[in-house]
Design a protein around this motif. Structure first.
Motif, short mmCIF file in Angstrom:
data_model
loop_
_atom_site.label_atom_id
_atom_site.label_comp_id
_atom_site.label_asym_id
_atom_site.label_seq_id
_atom_site.Cartn_x
_atom_site.Cartn_y
_atom_site.Cartn_z
N LEU A 110 2.73 -10.57 -5.49
CA LEU A 110 2.13 -9.49 -4.82
C LEU A 110 0.54 -9.49 -5.00
N LEU A 111 0.20 -9.86 -6.18
CA LEU A 111 -1.31 -10.00 -6.50
C LEU A 111 -1.77 -11.11 -5.60
N TYR A 140 -9.31 -4.07 1.95
CA TYR A 140 -8.55 -3.50 0.64
C TYR A 140 -7.53 -2.48 0.90
N ILE A 141 -7.85 -1.85 1.68
CA ILE A 141 -7.03 -0.48 2.04
C ILE A 141 -6.01 -1.01 2.98
N PHE A 142 -6.09 -1.91 3.85
CA PHE A 142 -5.41 -2.25 4.70
C PHE A 142 -4.29 -3.06 4.17
N VAL A 143 -4.69 -4.08 3.29
CA VAL A 143 -3.64 -5.15 2.72
C VAL A 143 -2.85 -4.42 1.64
N GLY A 144 -3.71 -3.46 0.93
CA GLY A 144 -3.15 -2.93 -0.47
C GLY A 144 -2.02 -2.23 0.18
N THR A 145 -2.10 -1.44 1.27
CA THR A 145 -0.99 -0.69 1.79
C THR A 145 0.25 -1.35 2.20
N ILE A 146 0.18 -2.50 2.64
CA ILE A 146 1.25 -3.42 2.83
C ILE A 146 2.04 -3.65 1.45
N VAL A 147 1.04 -4.35 0.77
CA VAL A 147 1.73 -4.58 -0.62
C VAL A 147 2.50 -3.36 -1.33
N ALA A 148 1.87 -2.07 -1.57
CA ALA A 148 2.39 -1.13 -1.98
C ALA A 148 3.63 -0.70 -1.32
#
Length: 218
Positions: A110-111, A140-148
């Motif tokens: 994930l990281l 950061y927002i775009f990719v972080g949302t997918i991961v979360a």
């Protein structure tokens, strides 16, 4: 006035900040979705989908490509998450799912995905400036949302912390871009994240690793 025009019109003003209907409605629905996720209710997914649709209208009108793209991801992953939880073998009768902590291998994946994805999307936004005014935070927002949301769909406790990290950047960015209601929502999000993480942590201790993993991969 069309529905889209109304959504992007001003609802009221607080402390010289203009509150837009779409920002207020979308974020309120996001809070409801987070609360439903805390309770492990399957209705968290359709609520997140509707929240994403409303906020997409808000951010697209404000030319925030990264934040608007985030909402597209929210809608797509919400549909996938609905299927994941519906098909989960260990899904409880109340429409909830067994939860667990991610393995160290999953955390590393994930990281790594977050870091590589953010770098790649930042490069894309930098190469095409019309896509974003703030390449790094938008990526950061775009990719972080997918991961979360992936972690949430898999029933991983870590999803709560991933959401907090995304909102720590996304909400201030939205505030400075004229979406002040997000600042208020961030405070409530923070409280829900703490409570939700604790609740999922407690529930994860009552499920054996093998059972949780079986339910999460269904």
């Amino acid at each position: 006035m069309s529905a889209l025009s109304w959504l992007n019109s001003e609802a009221f003003t607080v402390f010289d900040q203009h509150i837009v209907w779409s920002d207020m409605i979308g974020n309120t629905m996001g809070l409801i979705a987070l609360a439903l996720g805390w309770r492990r209710s399957i209705w968290t997914w359709p609520t997140q989908f509707l929240s994403g649709a409303v906020l997409f209208a808000a951010f697209a009108a404000g030319h925030l490509s990264g934040s608007a793209g985030k909402q597209v991801v929210v809608m797509l992953v919400a549909a996938w998450g609905w299927l994941q939880w519906t098909r989960g073998r260990q899904q409880a009768q109340d429409g909830s799912l067994a939860v667990r902590f991610a393995t160290w291998k999953e955390r590393g994946a994930l990281l790594g995905a977050a870091a590589l994805g953010t770098a790649a999307v930042t490069g894309l936004f930098t190469l095409y400036p019309w896509m974003s005014w703030n390449p790094l935070p938008d990526a950061y927002i775009f990719v972080g949302t997918i991961v979360a949301m992936y972690a949430q769909a898999k029933g991983m406790v870590e999803f709560w912390f991933a959401w907090l990290l995304v909102d720590a950047v996304g909400v201030p960015l939205a505030y400075t871009s004229g979406y002040a209601f997000s600042a208020f929502v961030y405070v409530v999000y923070g409280a829900l994240v703490v409570w939700g993480a604790y609740d999922w942590y407690q529930r994860s201790r009552t499920t054996t690793p093998a059972t949780a993993l079986e339910g999460a991969t269904a």
